[in-house]
Design an enzyme around this catalytic site. Structure first.
Site, PDB file in Angstrom:
ATOM      1  N   ARG A 157      12.977  -8.670   6.395  1.00 14.63           N
ATOM      2  CA  ARG A 157      14.274  -8.156   6.392  1.00 14.63           C
ATOM      3  C   ARG A 157      14.603  -6.613   6.393  1.00 14.63           C
ATOM      4  O   ARG A 157      15.686  -5.941   7.165  1.00 14.63           O
ATOM      5  CB  ARG A 157      14.714  -8.548   4.691  1.00 14.63           C
ATOM      6  CG  ARG A 157      14.548  -9.864   3.743  1.00 14.63           C
ATOM      7  CD  ARG A 157      14.262  -9.826   2.428  1.00 14.63           C
ATOM      8  NE  ARG A 157      13.352  -9.697   2.196  1.00 14.63           N
ATOM      9  CZ  ARG A 157      12.386 -10.413   0.761  1.00 14.63           C
ATOM     10  NH1 ARG A 157      13.487 -11.556   0.345  1.00 14.63           N
ATOM     11  NH2 ARG A 157      11.903 -10.717   0.915  1.00 14.63           N
ATOM     12  N   ARG A 235       2.637   1.016   4.579  1.00 16.59           N
ATOM     13  CA  ARG A 235       1.756   1.433   3.721  1.00 16.59           C
ATOM     14  C   ARG A 235       1.831   2.007   4.652  1.00 16.59           C
ATOM     15  O   ARG A 235       0.498   2.222   5.474  1.00 16.59           O
ATOM     16  CB  ARG A 235       0.890   0.481   3.073  1.00 16.59           C
ATOM     17  CG  ARG A 235       1.496  -0.670   1.946  1.00 16.59           C
ATOM     18  CD  ARG A 235       1.787   0.606   0.158  1.00 16.59           C
ATOM     19  NE  ARG A 235       3.044  -0.450  -0.517  1.00 16.59           N
ATOM     20  CZ  ARG A 235       4.245  -0.222  -0.257  1.00 16.59           C
ATOM     21  NH1 ARG A 235       4.686   0.564  -0.001  1.00 16.59           N
ATOM     22  NH2 ARG A 235       4.462  -0.927  -1.268  1.00 16.59           N
ATOM     23  N   GLU A 264      -1.522   8.815  -1.761  1.00 16.80           N
ATOM     24  CA  GLU A 264      -0.950   9.420  -2.449  1.00 16.80           C
ATOM     25  C   GLU A 264      -1.317   9.631  -3.921  1.00 16.80           C
ATOM     26  O   GLU A 264      -1.460   8.996  -4.527  1.00 16.80           O
ATOM     27  CB  GLU A 264       0.990   8.084  -2.420  1.00 16.80           C
ATOM     28  CG  GLU A 264       0.764   7.814  -0.629  1.00 16.80           C
ATOM     29  CD  GLU A 264       2.129   7.114  -0.924  1.00 16.80           C
ATOM     30  OE1 GLU A 264       2.633   6.430  -2.071  1.00 16.80           O
ATOM     31  OE2 GLU A 264       2.731   6.364   0.250  1.00 16.80           O
ATOM     32  N   HIS A 282       6.680   9.481   0.205  1.00 20.35           N
ATOM     33  CA  HIS A 282       7.220   8.632   0.362  1.00 20.35           C
ATOM     34  C   HIS A 282       8.676   7.671  -0.905  1.00 20.35           C
ATOM     35  O   HIS A 282       8.746   7.498  -1.703  1.00 20.35           O
ATOM     36  CB  HIS A 282       6.789   7.763  -0.994  1.00 20.35           C
ATOM     37  CG  HIS A 282       5.983   6.126  -1.159  1.00 20.35           C
ATOM     38  ND1 HIS A 282       4.780   5.623  -1.148  1.00 20.35           N
ATOM     39  CD2 HIS A 282       7.310   5.004  -1.061  1.00 20.35           C
ATOM     40  CE1 HIS A 282       5.567   4.013  -1.082  1.00 20.35           C
ATOM     41  NE2 HIS A 282       7.026   3.979  -1.183  1.00 20.35           N
TER      42      HIS A 282
HETATM   43  C1  8YV Z   1       8.979   2.700  -4.052  1.00 19.19           C
HETATM   44  C2  8YV Z   1       8.342   0.234  -2.046  1.00 19.19           C
HETATM   45  O1  8YV Z   1       9.559   4.256  -3.477  1.00 19.19           O
HETATM   46  O2  8YV Z   1       9.464  -0.949  -2.470  1.00 19.19           O
HETATM   47  C3  8YV Z   1       7.977  -0.566  -2.346  1.00 19.19           C
HETATM   48  O3  8YV Z   1       7.529  -1.293  -1.234  1.00 19.19           O
HETATM   49  O4  8YV Z   1       7.081   1.218  -1.886  1.00 19.19           O
HETATM   50  C4  8YV Z   1       8.956   1.962  -2.803  1.00 19.19           C
HETATM   51  O5  8YV Z   1      10.134   0.795  -2.459  1.00 19.19           O
HETATM   52  C5  8YV Z   1       7.583   2.365  -4.448  1.00 19.19           C
HETATM   53  O6  8YV Z   1       7.397   1.256  -5.168  1.00 19.19           O
HETATM   54  C6  8YV Z   1       8.940   3.005  -6.173  1.00 19.19           C
HETATM   55  O7  8YV Z   1       8.147   3.515  -6.681  1.00 19.19           O
END
Ligand code: 8YV
Length: 316
Positions: A157, A235, A264, A282
């Site tokens: 997506r 990632r 991170e 991030h």
């Molecule tokens: C967010 C993410 O930064 O959706 C994901 O997989 O890495 C991000 O949208 C994170 O999950 C928020 O803590």
């Protein structure tokens, strides 16, 4: 549980709009505030049926073993690489994520990183702030997007939304993923190295986890070449960071824009002084609107499940 609310663990701090709604609907146990993890889990084990999770902290088998009444892990993220899905499947724990609601924001940000690194946006900002424009003259020339090829690893997506944006900038799209997709017109490359060789800017929008660990290694970076850029919106685990630092140091690639890192919030010190590198904390999904929608979807999954309905966006 005198108030009749279901007990859930919240693993990390979340924005107030999500944390407050969660606390209205559930009895919430804040894992990150626990001084004594053993006592926390001893107290939680007979009560906690749900987890509201976010971030890289492992939701592994050992975590699930401590919560025998666990029914659902609802993630505040689309990526679920922090969750041991095999363990969850075995234990019949539902895992949900937050797809779709973040697609546009993440694709916007990935496109922004492509522009930032190829057009030296962050570098130019530093140049002006440091007073170098006045003393050293114009910044060195950048690279046009128009006519260049964008290689996307992971045409899901977010990858598709990025492709649409890049097309508007006059870029040609090529991609790599597990399989070619019949419904898209973009050229498929069977390996990451072949994709890197075929593009000017390689963007990662694939899932993390074991299947993509260090998919971008020294060979892929060599194939990207001295005029090629790397953008990581996926990632940190997808890139061999040591190989990337070596490639940037030796001019094996032209530059990189990174929103995600292996450890991170720690960023390798070697990257900090590099002018051709854009570093971000991030934040691809981090707008008020998108994080609100993600929080609501995470909570709606918990609400649906505990009302006896199917979760809205299950991964398993
Ligand atoms: C967010 C993410 O930064 O959706 C994901 O997989 O890495 C991000 O949208 C994170 O999950 C928020 O803590």
């Amino acid at each position: 549980m005198s108030d009749g609310k279901v007990d859930v663990i919240q693993t990390v701090p979340m924005p107030a709009f999500a944390a407050e709604r969660l606390a209205e609907l559930f009895t919430v146990h804040h894992l990150w505030q626990a001084d004594d993890a053993d006592r926390f889990f001893a107290d939680a084990r007979d009560r906690v049926r749900g987890v509201a999770a976010s971030g890289p902290g492992p939701l592994d088998r050992a975590f699930m073993d401590k919560l025998p009444k666990l029914e659902i892990i609802a993630n505040f993220a689309v990526g679920v690489d922090a969750v041991d899905l095999d363990a969850a499947r075995e234990k019949k724990v539902i895992v949900t994520n937050t797809p779709d609601v973040l697609t546009d924001c993440v694709a916007d940000f990935a496109m922004g990183m492509v522009i930032a690194v190829m057009r030296r946006v962050a570098q130019g900002d530093r140049y002006v702030r440091a007073g170098r424009w006045a003393t050293k003259g114009d910044l060195m020339l950048a690279t046009s997007l128009k006519g260049k090829t964008l290689g996307i690893v992971g045409l899901g997506r977010i990858g598709k939304a990025l492709a649409r944006r890049a097309e508007a900038f006059g870029m040609t799209i090529v991609y790599h993923g597990r399989n070619p997709q019949a419904e898209v017109d973009y050229a498929y490359q069977a390996t990451p190295a072949a994709l890197a060789a075929a593009c000017d800017c390689l963007v990662l929008t694939c899932p993390g986890g074991a299947g993509t660990h260090h998919l971008v290694d020294a060979d892929v970076l060599r194939a990207l070449g001295p005029n090629g850029f790397l953008v990581n919106a996926a990632r940190g685990s997808v890139v061999d960071e040591a190989a990337l630092i070596a490639a940037l140091t030796d001019g094996v690639i032209a530059g990189a824009a990174l929103d995600v890192f292996a450890d991170e919030p720690h960023v390798p010190a070697a990257l900090l002084p590099m002018e051709n590198v854009v570093l971000q904390p991030h934040q691809a999904s981090a707008t008020y609107e998108t994080r609100k929608a993600m929080g609501d979807l995470m909570i709606d999954n918990l609400v649906a499940h505990f009302a006896g309905d199917p979760p809205l966006t299950p991964v398993i």
